[in-house]
Scaffold this active site. Structure first.
Site, PDB file in Angstrom:
ATOM      1  CB  CYS A 108      -0.977  -0.036   1.175  1.00  0.00           C
ATOM      2  SG  CYS A 108      -2.370   1.119   0.989  1.00  0.00           S
ATOM      3  CG  HIS A 208      -3.565  -3.462   3.263  1.00  0.00           C
ATOM      4  ND1 HIS A 208      -2.609  -3.026   4.153  1.00  0.00           N
ATOM      5  CD2 HIS A 208      -4.095  -2.356   2.681  1.00  0.00           C
ATOM      6  CE1 HIS A 208      -2.561  -1.703   4.128  1.00  0.00           C
ATOM      7  NE2 HIS A 208      -3.442  -1.273   3.241  1.00  0.00           N
ATOM      8  CD  GLU A 210      -1.406  -6.070   5.558  1.00  0.00           C
ATOM      9  OE1 GLU A 210      -2.015  -5.018   5.851  1.00  0.00           O
ATOM     10  OE2 GLU A 210      -0.911  -6.274   4.433  1.00  0.00           O
TER      11      GLU A 210
END
Length: 232
Positions: A108, A208, A210
């Site tokens: 990001c 994202h 994660e």
């Protein structure tokens, strides 16, 4: 040993409410699940080559908008509160990582930092360009985007030519930085992934990864690149 940049924010924990270096645990879990060991890198002090030489890879994490003066623009009315200490620290860290040919994954804000560091620019407010809020539907809530990846790209090789991702951003790549290739796009044409072909492993994604604990393929790609570099 995978270094990962952190936020510097006021944070509450236990009995305390203090300025703190913090990071979402999902980043750390993703690196561990991919076979690496995370080392948190706070935006304090000045990074030197001998610091970077102790790392095997680098993750540039998400966070606040980057100071638009770094790409020759005045702040848009929607541009958020800047974190100048993070900007200074992370731009220096990224350039050192490039010089050391350290594998890098930008997430990001991290993608945006890579692009700006290489001379690129940003759209400061994507809804004005894309005509929708699909990239950041609700503050503090991740949206969902269908991403197309270029065949033969590093990112596409890791996650496939089509993938659905978690997203939360209101800025995105405008002009690409020197040497960067756009390799991923949302359905509205927003650039969602870039890579630096001349480097061993430098990629950035606007989403994202994660936030999907069942899919750590991008982090695995970083860790594998770190192992390859170390074994040379």
């Amino acid at each position: 040993m995978i270094g990962i940049t952190t936020y510097l924010e006021q944070a509450k924990f236990g009995l305390w409410d203090l300025p703190s270096a913090v990071l979402m645990k999902s980043y750390l879990d993703s690196i561990v699940a991919a076979g690496g060991m995370p080392v948190m890198l706070p935006p304090v002090g000045r990074w030197l080559p001998e610091h970077v030489s102790r790392l095997d890879g680098l993750v540039l994490s998400g966070g606040a908008d980057i100071d638009p003066s770094r790409y020759g623009q005045a702040p848009h009315e929607s541009t958020g509160t800047l974190r100048l200490e993070r900007d200074t620290s992370e731009f220096g860290l990224f350039h050192l990582a490039l010089e050391a040919d350290l594998p890098v994954l930008g997430v990001c804000r991290g993608l945006q930092l890579i692009n700006i560091a290489l001379g690129g620019t940003l759209h400061q407010h994507v809804p004005e360009v894309a005509g929708s809020k699909t990239h950041n539907p609700t503050p503090g809530v991740f949206g969902s985007n269908d991403i197309k990846l270029a065949p033969g790209s590093v990112v596409g090789g890791l996650v496939g030519e089509n993938t659905i991702v978690h997203c939360h951003h209101h800025q995105a790549v405008d002009q690409l930085g020197s040497g960067l290739s756009a390799v991923g796009w949302a359905q509205d044409g927003t650039v969602e992934a870039v890579e630096l072909p001349e480097a061993g492993f430098v990629i950035g994604v606007q989403w994202h990864p994660e936030e999907n604990s069942r899919d750590v393929r991008l982090f695995q790609g970083l860790v594998r690149a770190a192992f390859r570099r170390k074994s040379q």
